[in-house]
Design an enzyme around this catalytic site. Structure first.
Site, PDB file in Angstrom:
ATOM      1  N   TYR A 269      55.189  74.650  58.344  1.00 14.37           N
ATOM      2  CA  TYR A 269      53.986  75.397  58.486  1.00 14.37           C
ATOM      3  C   TYR A 269      54.419  76.545  59.223  1.00 14.37           C
ATOM      4  O   TYR A 269      54.078  77.690  58.641  1.00 14.37           O
ATOM      5  CB  TYR A 269      53.850  74.488  59.641  1.00 14.37           C
ATOM      6  CG  TYR A 269      51.993  74.902  60.925  1.00 14.37           C
ATOM      7  CD1 TYR A 269      51.216  74.952  59.612  1.00 14.37           C
ATOM      8  CD2 TYR A 269      52.239  75.651  61.448  1.00 14.37           C
ATOM      9  CE1 TYR A 269      49.837  75.496  61.014  1.00 14.37           C
ATOM     10  CE2 TYR A 269      51.171  76.164  62.285  1.00 14.37           C
ATOM     11  CZ  TYR A 269      49.701  76.613  62.230  1.00 14.37           C
ATOM     12  OH  TYR A 269      48.753  76.920  61.897  1.00 14.37           O
TER      13      TYR A 269
ATOM     14  N   SER B 108      46.389  75.808  56.085  1.00 14.56           N
ATOM     15  CA  SER B 108      46.638  76.639  57.395  1.00 14.56           C
ATOM     16  C   SER B 108      47.086  77.393  56.959  1.00 14.56           C
ATOM     17  O   SER B 108      47.418  78.400  56.024  1.00 14.56           O
ATOM     18  CB  SER B 108      45.809  75.970  58.250  1.00 14.56           C
ATOM     19  OG  SER B 108      45.602  77.250  59.219  1.00 14.56           O
TER      20      SER B 108
ATOM     21  N   ASP C  99      34.197  75.949  55.309  1.00 15.34           N
ATOM     22  CA  ASP C  99      35.510  75.603  56.805  1.00 15.34           C
ATOM     23  C   ASP C  99      34.752  77.469  57.594  1.00 15.34           C
ATOM     24  O   ASP C  99      34.994  78.156  56.727  1.00 15.34           O
ATOM     25  CB  ASP C  99      36.541  75.762  55.238  1.00 15.34           C
ATOM     26  CG  ASP C  99      37.723  76.728  56.452  1.00 15.34           C
ATOM     27  OD1 ASP C  99      37.578  76.207  57.785  1.00 15.34           O
ATOM     28  OD2 ASP C  99      38.817  75.978  56.197  1.00 15.34           O
TER      29      ASP C  99
ATOM     30  N   HIS D 266      37.576  73.073  57.826  1.00 15.90           N
ATOM     31  CA  HIS D 266      39.130  72.773  57.971  1.00 15.90           C
ATOM     32  C   HIS D 266      40.023  71.588  57.849  1.00 15.90           C
ATOM     33  O   HIS D 266      41.341  72.135  57.567  1.00 15.90           O
ATOM     34  CB  HIS D 266      39.717  73.933  59.305  1.00 15.90           C
ATOM     35  CG  HIS D 266      40.066  74.086  58.827  1.00 15.90           C
ATOM     36  ND1 HIS D 266      41.404  75.694  58.212  1.00 15.90           N
ATOM     37  CD2 HIS D 266      42.015  74.666  59.815  1.00 15.90           C
ATOM     38  CE1 HIS D 266      42.251  76.135  58.479  1.00 15.90           C
ATOM     39  NE2 HIS D 266      42.981  75.758  59.479  1.00 15.90           N
TER      40      HIS D 266
END
Length: 724
Positions: A489, A569, A652, A687
């Site tokens: 991430y 993301s 989203d 999302h």
């Protein structure tokens, strides 16, 4: 000689990849219209040929037709992969167990979520007393036929007689607040719309504080950026049109605000922040004064004026307000403030230490402090003066969460999970110090069959970066390499700690290795670790992830042609960027709901909040950095790319699907080799939060089969099955 050897190796790898690819019919990409659109930004020409794909898919027939054609192509391709059925069946088995949320107490009642196994959405249960009979209070599975309406946040009133909750539709960030009578289960008429980024804060049993935006402009729809966040008071039994404005900042319409109330009913606190950074100002409201006005007049006074530090409110005890803050403490500390004192109002409770404080809470007369140690959770107990008590013993390396409650409570609950153990919920008796399970899952696999190790690798600039590696005990004993899935991430101060995922367990059961890299930009090692991977330092995040991939291959964890990467993301941005920068290193990639156009991300919904981490495209210095790695603008023409799967969802409104649409179109048009570049578009989803179990099963089996096929996972098992 070395050059010849490298050339032969490359030829062999390409031959192997081609042989694998020849087993499936190669995708024939739908034609995507390209427009000659070029803008000059800070003197640099920037091409954007697929900007038309930014239109709202729910309003643009052309974008909807494009998405439908892309989805059909992706499903046709995935339907050829025999591993998909195996993964779907195994995922169904791994998810088919009873799962509980962490209980919360209000009055004499206990509330918690539970999902029986393969239900689409968790139900909310209530017990009258700890040992009382459980009954269903809310069942989101009955709210829609397809399971697309989910239960969001929920909060019981102080005496437990009412419960306010949010409904989430199609995964959107927009919420609707409803209220239920706990004794009867009857819904009240309360309906509060246009709620986003909000807490639910009860004011006695009279009403609640919540945050909302004005309704979005009908022309821009769900893509519109959000401004003018405000806190309102809603009195139970009245219509939303009569709600009282509590706080907004007209001079700073970009701020968002959240309200909390103290458990003693004395104060309300409003925290405001401009972006994703935990840097808040705090205002204080005397609820006794508001009550005297019938909750029609609300006055707030500044407590923390600047937006420079984190101020997370914990509780109010005997006149003192306790905060978890990074004020003069990059790894965090606990401070207390007494609004009734004119001098000496602030005092230190738990001073800064060597380990990052990730969270804290006050329960009974105890202060629970959670820390991150070597990217795993540790929990310690203190008294309210900051004197250390006994620590909380956790089962193994993993992640603990919860520890909620209020001053005066005699108990608290927490959950613990690790890579090979799903969440178990525990109850701590704070009087005796005893810990006992509240809810333990019955598993369909043996956790001890899998081992976790933490290693460190060296990044490009010499920084040591931690990485978790999980594999079967049998594979670890053999020392053999296997297809490996690397996850990352690296942004927004988010800490990736050990946790359970049925999707990852299915990969492990299939014979693969899972790795979790704690790269810079995250919060695992404190504020400096976050700062080292954002803004002008963002390339460190990508360098770390690339170094993690090199480490896994060099150390013999991953096979030479079996390294898959995945991120969601900000992690989708990570995956797309490192593929552009090192397409030769990776063999398959899944970039989910990623931020792909770094020059326009701030133009949609909540994108403007992300400038804290990314910088602003409107500032020249930031633009130069963003332009240097923006995935959509940096596809390496002429390179051989790995197999790539992008995924997004049509509703989203956090990272709008235009990011993935445009990047998929650019990848498919580029000369980057023979491997597939596909996009999977979920309908009626957002999302990530609120997805039904069936949606999760479908997505996970599609993604895992794609990554498994293109890294060789389970190929030998399939050959054995075919020979039988």
């Amino acid at each position: 000689m070395k050059r010849l050897t490298a050339l032969l190796a490359a030829c062999l790898a390409l031959s192997a990849a081609s042989a694998l690819a020849e087993q499936l019919v190669a995708p024939q990409y739908p034609e995507t219209r390209s427009e000659p659109l070029t803008e000059t930004i800070f003197g640099e020409p920037v091409s954007d040929p697929y900007r038309w794909l930014e239109a709202d898919i729910r309003r643009s027939p052309e974008v909807a037709e494009w998405a439908e054609a892309q989805n059909a192509l992706t499903q046709d391709y995935l339907s050829q992969i025999t591993q998909r059925d195996w993964f779907r069946n195994r995922l169904r088995g791994l998810l088919d167990y009873e799962r509980f949320g962490i209980p919360r107490k209000a009055g004499s009642r206990y509330f918690y979520t539970r999902i029986s196994g393969l239900q689409n959405q968790p139900q909310l249960f209530v017990r009258d007393g700890l040992d009382g009979e459980a009954r269903v209070l809310l069942d989101p599975n009955a709210w829609s036929e397809d399971g697309a309406v989910a239960l969001g946040a929920w909060e019981a009133s102080p005496d437990g007689s009412l419960l306010a909750f949010t409904e989430q539709r199609d995964g959107s960030d927009w919420r609707t607040i409803r209220v239920v009578d706990v004794a009867t289960g009857a819904l009240l008429d309360t309906r509060l719309d246009w709620v986003k980024f909000s807490r639910i804060a009860w004011v006695e049993n009279a009403g609640l504080l919540y945050s909302r935006f004005p309704p979005p402009d009908d022309q821009a729809g769900y893509l519109a950026p959000n401004f003018d966040h405000a806190v309102y008071f809603h009195r139970i039994g009245t219509d939303q049109t009569g709600d009282v404005l509590v706080y907004r900042n007209r001079r700073a319409p970009d701020l968002r605000h959240e309200a909390r109330t103290t458990s003693d009913g004395r104060w309300a606190l409003i925290s405001s922040q401009a972006g994703t950074d935990a840097r808040q100002s705090v205002r204080l409201i005397d609820l006794r004064r508001a009550s005297r006005s019938g909750f029609r007049k609300w006055r707030s006074a500044p407590l923390i004026r600047s937006l420079e530090n984190k101020w997370s409110f914990l509780a109010s005890v005997e006149g003192w307000l306790y905060f978890h803050t990074d004020y003069r403490a990059s790894r965090g500390q606990i401070l207390a403030f007494n609004p009734g004192r004119s001098s000496g109002a602030w005092r230190s409770v738990v001073p800064p230490g060597e380990q990052t404080i990730s969270g804290a809470s006050i329960v009974g007369n105890h202060l629970v402090v959670e820390r991150i140690v070597d990217a795993a959770t540790k929990a310690d107990l203190f008294d309210l003066e900051g004197r250390p008590l006994t620590g909380i013993s956790l089962a193994s390396v993993g992640t603990a969460s919860g520890f909620g409650g209020a001053p005066g409570d005699s108990e608290t609950f927490y959950s613990f999970a690790s890579f090979n153990r799903p969440d178990t919920v525990y109850r701590i008796d704070l009087t005796t110090g005893e810990t006992e399970p509240f809810a333990e899952p019955e598993l369909t696999f043996a956790p001890d069959d899998y081992v976790t190790e933490q290693r460190f690798f060296t990044s490009t600039d010499g920084t040591r970066v931690p990485i978790y590696i999980v594999r079967s005990r049998e594979l670890a004993r053999s020392g053999k390499a296997a297809p490996t899935l690397l996850y990352g991430y690296g942004g927004f101060d988010v800490s990736l700690t050990p946790g359970f995922s049925a999707k990852r367990m299915a990969w492990l059961e299939a014979g693969g290795v899972f790795a979790l890299a704690n790269i810079r930009g995250g919060g695992e090692l404190g504020k400096a670790w976050h700062d080292a991977g954002r803004g002008a330092n963002k390339q460190n995040t990508f360098d770390d992830f690339i170094a993690a991939g090199e480490f896994l291959k060099a150390e013999g964890y991953a096979t030479t042609d079996g390294l898959a990467i995945e991120g969601r993301s900000n992690g989708g941005l990570l995956v797309a960027t490192v593929v552009n920068q090192r397409p030769d290193l990776f063999d398959a990639a899944h970039a989910a709901v990623g931020v792909m156009d770094m020059l326009r991300f701030d133009r949609w919904t909540a994108g403007r909040f992300w400038v804290d981490d990314y910088g602003s495209p409107a500032e020249e210095a930031d633009f130069r950095v963003l332009r240097s790695y923006s995935p959509y603008h940096n596809i390496a023409e002429g390179a051989d790319y790995p197999a790539m799967l992008l995924s997004t969802a049509d509703t989203d409104d956090r990272v709008v699907p235009a990011h993935s649409f445009k990047h998929a179109a650019a990848l498919q048009a580029a000369d980057i080799g023979v491997q597939p570049r596909l996009i999977r578009i979920e309908g009626g989803a957002g999302h990530g939060r609120g997805k039904s179990t069936e949606m999760q099963l479908s997505e996970a089996s599609d993604v895992l089969s794609f990554l498994a096929y293109h890294t060789g996972l389970m190929m030998e098992k399939e050959k054995v099955q075919e020979s039988n």
